[in-house]
Scaffold this active site. Sequence first.
Site, PDB file in Angstrom:
ATOM      1  N   ASP A 163      -1.874  -1.190   6.343  1.00  0.00           N
ATOM      2  CA  ASP A 163      -2.144   0.029   7.370  1.00  0.00           C
ATOM      3  C   ASP A 163      -3.963  -0.229   7.603  1.00  0.00           C
ATOM      4  O   ASP A 163      -4.250   0.106   8.284  1.00  0.00           O
ATOM      5  CB  ASP A 163      -1.589   1.005   6.725  1.00  0.00           C
ATOM      6  CG  ASP A 163      -2.243   2.159   6.357  1.00  0.00           C
ATOM      7  OD1 ASP A 163      -2.278   2.086   5.149  1.00  0.00           O
ATOM      8  OD2 ASP A 163      -2.719   2.973   6.778  1.00  0.00           O
ATOM      9  N   ASP A 197       1.664  -1.381   0.065  1.00  0.00           N
ATOM     10  CA  ASP A 197       0.454   0.269   0.025  1.00  0.00           C
ATOM     11  C   ASP A 197       1.129   1.268  -0.326  1.00  0.00           C
ATOM     12  O   ASP A 197       1.766   1.697   0.185  1.00  0.00           O
ATOM     13  CB  ASP A 197      -0.919  -0.345   1.513  1.00  0.00           C
ATOM     14  CG  ASP A 197      -1.761   1.443   1.163  1.00  0.00           C
ATOM     15  OD1 ASP A 197      -2.070   1.695   0.715  1.00  0.00           O
ATOM     16  OD2 ASP A 197      -1.463   1.844   2.486  1.00  0.00           O
TER      17      ASP A 197
END
Length: 273
Positions: A222, A9
């Site tokens: 996250d 990410d």
Amino acid sequence: MSINLVAIDIDNTLLTSAPERKLTPANITAIQHALDLGVKIVLCSARPLAGVKRYLDQAQISGDDQYVIVDNGALVQTATGQTIATHLLDSQTVQELVRFSQTHQLHYNVIAEDSTMCTTNARLGAYTVQLAAKYQAPLQVFANQEDFASLRFAKFGLTDDPELLDRFEPELKQRFGSTHYVVRSRPFLLEVMHKDANKGTALESLAEKLALQKDELLAIGDEQNDLPMFAAAGTGAAMGNAVPAVKEAADYVTADNDHSGVAQALHKLILDA
């Protein structure tokens, strides 16, 4: 089995926190070492490719044999922009969403396959301009509906005052929520995507193309929208700043994004393993 692909990410994972939002030297070095070993490093984002390009350049990820997952999984592309797999919106849905926007006098934009942000709004909304700047995406206003309808779109976004979106979000979800993925990405952004557009499905498509097994995949993230790629990967590494659900789903919790957590995970699980 060794890890041969890492899906990472971008926001609050690879990048430090606002306002800097940058790659740390440690992250860049670790990525370079992994690439030298033949490991694929796949940046994954809700942004279009145009909004990812600068980070690919900084990490020195390039070529037709390196890949990205963009538009929250609606597109898998090479670093050079060739499309590998898609979960795009169909033209009929886009036209229905345009009519919905026009009926309620809402600003909107649609992200095309080539990262262009498109709209038929004669007067551009401030939030649309703001997003285009963040994504570093070309912005095109179409007067001709046929030209607009001929394009292939990754996601549709209503971009307007939060109070207006609060008012119309229930109706939009009622009309499209059972057949599409509808998500309030930001207070001013309400997005509609293909029901299978997520990072996990995209990662599975890419792994199949590369003939990689689940155990060869590592996912680092996250946020909640990273959970599908955790499910698709054999190993999941949560950032120290990750939300609780991501940490619970992870096999390993690394340092936070401001302390080169990506580099720490790469060393722990690949480089020094």
